[in-house]
Write a protein that holds these residues in place. Sequence first.
Motif, short mmCIF file in Angstrom:
data_model
loop_
_atom_site.label_atom_id
_atom_site.label_comp_id
_atom_site.label_asym_id
_atom_site.label_seq_id
_atom_site.Cartn_x
_atom_site.Cartn_y
_atom_site.Cartn_z
N PRO A 4 35.64 31.43 43.89
CA PRO A 4 36.84 30.98 44.60
C PRO A 4 37.96 32.02 44.46
N ARG A 5 38.82 32.09 45.46
CA ARG A 5 39.91 33.08 45.47
C ARG A 5 40.79 32.97 44.23
N ASN A 6 41.10 31.74 43.80
CA ASN A 6 41.97 31.58 42.63
C ASN A 6 41.31 32.10 41.35
N ALA A 7 39.97 32.09 41.29
CA ALA A 7 39.27 32.66 40.13
C ALA A 7 39.43 34.17 40.11
N VAL A 8 39.42 34.79 41.27
CA VAL A 8 39.58 36.24 41.35
C VAL A 8 41.01 36.63 40.96
N VAL A 9 41.99 35.98 41.56
CA VAL A 9 43.40 36.29 41.26
C VAL A 9 43.70 36.01 39.79
N GLY A 10 43.28 34.87 39.30
CA GLY A 10 43.51 34.52 37.91
C GLY A 10 42.83 35.46 36.95
N GLY A 11 41.61 35.87 37.26
CA GLY A 11 40.89 36.81 36.40
C GLY A 11 41.57 38.16 36.31
N VAL A 12 42.03 38.67 37.45
CA VAL A 12 42.72 39.96 37.46
C VAL A 12 44.04 39.86 36.69
N LEU A 41 44.98 41.93 33.21
CA LEU A 41 46.16 42.79 33.10
C LEU A 41 47.01 42.41 31.89
N VAL A 42 47.29 41.13 31.73
CA VAL A 42 48.11 40.66 30.60
C VAL A 42 47.40 40.93 29.27
N ALA A 43 46.12 40.59 29.20
CA ALA A 43 45.38 40.80 27.94
C ALA A 43 45.31 42.29 27.60
N GLY A 44 45.10 43.13 28.61
CA GLY A 44 45.04 44.57 28.38
C GLY A 44 46.34 45.13 27.87
N LEU A 45 47.44 44.71 28.45
CA LEU A 45 48.75 45.20 28.02
C LEU A 45 49.09 44.73 26.60
N LEU A 46 48.77 43.48 26.29
CA LEU A 46 49.03 42.98 24.94
C LEU A 46 48.16 43.71 23.90
N PRO A 90 45.95 54.27 23.77
CA PRO A 90 45.87 52.83 23.50
C PRO A 90 45.99 51.93 24.73
N ILE A 91 46.89 52.24 25.64
CA ILE A 91 47.08 51.36 26.80
C ILE A 91 45.88 51.44 27.73
N LEU A 92 45.45 52.65 28.04
CA LEU A 92 44.29 52.81 28.92
C LEU A 92 43.04 52.22 28.27
N ASP A 93 42.84 52.50 27.00
CA ASP A 93 41.70 51.97 26.26
C ASP A 93 41.68 50.44 26.34
N ALA A 94 42.82 49.84 26.12
CA ALA A 94 42.91 48.37 26.11
C ALA A 94 42.73 47.78 27.51
N LEU A 95 43.37 48.37 28.51
CA LEU A 95 43.22 47.85 29.88
C LEU A 95 41.78 47.96 30.36
N LEU A 96 41.15 49.08 30.07
CA LEU A 96 39.76 49.23 30.47
C LEU A 96 38.86 48.24 29.73
N SER A 97 39.17 47.99 28.48
CA SER A 97 38.41 47.00 27.72
C SER A 97 38.58 45.60 28.31
N PHE A 110 39.43 44.74 31.38
CA PHE A 110 38.78 44.62 32.69
C PHE A 110 37.26 44.75 32.58
N SER A 111 36.78 45.41 31.55
CA SER A 111 35.34 45.43 31.32
C SER A 111 34.83 44.05 30.94
N ILE A 112 35.60 43.34 30.14
CA ILE A 112 35.24 41.96 29.81
C ILE A 112 35.22 41.11 31.07
#
Length: 193
Positions: free
Chosen positions: A83-91, A95-100, A114-121, A123-125
């Motif tokens: 569902p569209r809301n799953a895609v938007v919510g997941g992204v 983003l929030v989890a990666g930045l934190l 650190p920021i790139l490493d975390a964001l990629l991690s 979004f990999s999840i």
Amino acid sequence: MSLLEVLAVLFSAAGVWLTGRRLMLCWPVMLVASVLYGVVFWQAHLYADTALQGVFAALSLYGWWGWLRGVAHDGAVWSVQPPRNAVVGGVALGLVAGLLMGAALLHWTDDPNPILDALLSAFSILGQVWMARRYLVSWVVWLVVDVLYTGLFVVRELYLTAGLYAAFVALAVAGWVQWRAADAAEGINAQRE
């Protein structure tokens, strides 16, 4: 480049190749790859990626279980349109989890990116969870993540791993095309979870 990194590359490439062919064997192969890469990344001081491999190991078991519920007549799995809301919510969550996580790595570790490493991690999840749920859009996430990881690994002088991730870019494109073609042939592409 170590023997451990070579083995991690081989298992990872095999796992993604098997995933593109929608074969259940991809999950145990990726489980082994996660363990091997956990050690490689720890040695390279990429702590978010080290932790990510533990998550990937758990998600390999989840994916194996999830794919057992979506087996087609030929033994391959079919994809699901989220569902569209799953895609938007997941992204947004990625983003929030990666930045934190990036802020934590910046403050408490010697991670050089650190920021790139975390964001990629993060979004990999997301990509791995979506792959476990058989979402076709997971291939798009992997395409973007793999392009960025290729650059990160070049900077960290993990050249064999950078080469692997460059190959993952091509495998992500091929996986996307193969899954779309298989679903179209089976008339499953409109299914929603």
